[in-house]
Design a protein around this motif. Structure first.
Motif, mmCIF file in Angstrom:
data_model
loop_
_atom_site.group_PDB
_atom_site.id
_atom_site.type_symbol
_atom_site.label_atom_id
_atom_site.label_comp_id
_atom_site.label_asym_id
_atom_site.label_seq_id
_atom_site.Cartn_x
_atom_site.Cartn_y
_atom_site.Cartn_z
ATOM 1 N N TYR A 187 1.048 -1.362 -0.016
ATOM 2 C CA TYR A 187 -0.229 0.025 0.061
ATOM 3 C C TYR A 187 0.951 1.213 -0.075
ATOM 4 O O TYR A 187 1.380 1.663 0.906
ATOM 5 C CB TYR A 187 -0.761 -0.017 1.108
ATOM 6 N N ILE A 188 1.143 1.731 -1.069
ATOM 7 C CA ILE A 188 1.944 2.803 -1.520
ATOM 8 C C ILE A 188 1.196 4.112 -1.793
ATOM 9 O O ILE A 188 0.267 4.005 -2.635
ATOM 10 C CB ILE A 188 2.970 2.570 -2.699
ATOM 11 N N THR A 189 1.457 5.396 -1.300
ATOM 12 C CA THR A 189 0.804 6.519 -1.506
ATOM 13 C C THR A 189 1.874 7.822 -1.813
ATOM 14 O O THR A 189 2.938 7.330 -1.763
ATOM 15 C CB THR A 189 0.056 7.024 -0.194
ATOM 16 N N SER A 190 1.161 8.734 -2.122
ATOM 17 C CA SER A 190 2.181 9.976 -2.589
ATOM 18 C C SER A 190 2.754 10.412 -1.205
ATOM 19 O O SER A 190 3.582 11.570 -1.438
ATOM 20 C CB SER A 190 1.192 10.871 -2.992
ATOM 21 N N SER A 191 2.457 9.991 -0.206
ATOM 22 C CA SER A 191 3.207 10.481 1.028
ATOM 23 C C SER A 191 4.485 9.733 1.406
ATOM 24 O O SER A 191 5.396 10.059 2.049
ATOM 25 C CB SER A 191 2.133 10.227 2.394
ATOM 26 N N ASN A 192 4.568 8.599 0.652
ATOM 27 C CA ASN A 192 5.820 7.841 0.656
ATOM 28 C C ASN A 192 7.027 8.682 -0.060
ATOM 29 O O ASN A 192 6.883 9.448 -0.772
ATOM 30 C CB ASN A 192 5.802 6.579 -0.314
ATOM 31 N N THR A 193 8.251 8.749 0.891
ATOM 32 C CA THR A 193 9.531 9.623 0.364
ATOM 33 C C THR A 193 9.482 9.611 -0.999
ATOM 34 O O THR A 193 9.553 10.652 -1.754
ATOM 35 C CB THR A 193 10.415 9.119 1.238
ATOM 36 N N ARG A 194 9.949 8.282 -1.504
ATOM 37 C CA ARG A 194 10.722 8.248 -3.047
ATOM 38 C C ARG A 194 9.345 8.726 -4.063
ATOM 39 O O ARG A 194 9.669 9.513 -4.929
ATOM 40 C CB ARG A 194 10.795 7.016 -3.402
#
Length: 264
Positions: A187-194
């Motif tokens: 579950y990856i969102t736009s808040s993940n650093t990369r």
């Protein structure tokens, strides 16, 4: 268009040459400076031949000029609308990015830019092959098109590369989540650093590029007596965008990783 210009110049030279020759033959007939009244050839025969050639080249010249004017208008229309599609594709990508940035808790799919990137590549490919040439070297459209093809297109490359960058960023974030034994590693969102870095870079590249393309569209419209009404089209484009997250969730299903639909 460049071929038509070459033909027009060539037939213009031929017409001028045969006009002069025809005129000299008529003068010779009147003055009888050179008498060619043999059984095989005469001044009247030469007048008929060269006068006919002159008339023929003149007809070809007029037809080619008419063809050039038609091609010029058609090329301007194609150039405007194909550039407009490029603008709309980039505009769509920009607002897709902004949508995910404004929803940091929503899962972002790997293929978020696939559709718009394919649209962008198609338009760039077409615009690279546009043949727009004019007799006036100071034609604003021709000058801006040359700059557009040599300079602006280079700025599109980083945006096209953003497709792979976002996919790589998502995969890297998933790997980190697995290493850290997080409950929802995928579950990856736009808040993940990369991912946030790639999205921010995309916006940084898109904003000035959209301005350049908008100016090019304005140049085309201004030089065509506002034939395409760019201001109205730009306003309609900006007002027609529908946020990904304002559409029925059953249709978008963005959190489940489906492709982003085209909206322009």
């Amino acid at each position: 268009m460049s071929t038509s210009i070459k033909v027009i110049k060539f037939t213009s030279i031929l017409s001028a040459i045969f006009l002069v020759i025809t005129y000299l033959i008529t003068v010779n007939i009147e003055s009888n400076f050179i008498s060619l009244n043999t059984i095989w050839i005469s001044n009247n025969f030469l007048l008929t031949v060269f006068g006919g050639v002159f008339a023929s080249t003149l007809v070809v010249l007029f037809c080619e000029i008419n063809k050039y004017l038609i091609d010029k208008k058609n090329t301007e229309t194609q150039l405007f609308f194909q550039t407009l599609y490029l603008y709309q594709s980039l505009f769509l990508m920009q607002h897709n990015v902004l949508d995910f940035q404004s929803h940091p808790d929503t899962q972002i799919p790997e293929n978020v830019f696939d559709n718009t990137t394919q649209m962008i590549k198609s338009q760039v490919c077409f615009l690279r092959g546009v043949d727009y040439s004019c007799f006036r070297k100071k034609n604003d459209i021709e000058k801006r098109l040359f700059s557009f093809q040599t300079e602006t297109f280079q700025k599109i490359t980083p945006i096209e590369n953003g497709v792979n960058l976002i996919r790589c960023a998502i995969i890297e974030e998933r790997i980190d989540n697995l290493k850290q034994n997080k409950n929802m590693p995928n579950y990856i969102t736009s808040s993940n650093t990369r991912v946030a870095k790639v999205l921010s870079d995309q916006i940084g590249n898109l904003v000035p590029l959209l301005e350049e393309i908008g100016e090019f569209l304005k140049t085309i419209d201004d030089n065509c007596n506002n034939r395409y009404n760019w201001r109205k089209i730009r306003e309609m484009t900006q007002n027609s965008y529908i946020s990904l997250f304002s559409i029925d969730k059953k249709e978008t299903a963005a959190p489940e990783g489906t492709a982003v639909n085209d909206q322009i």
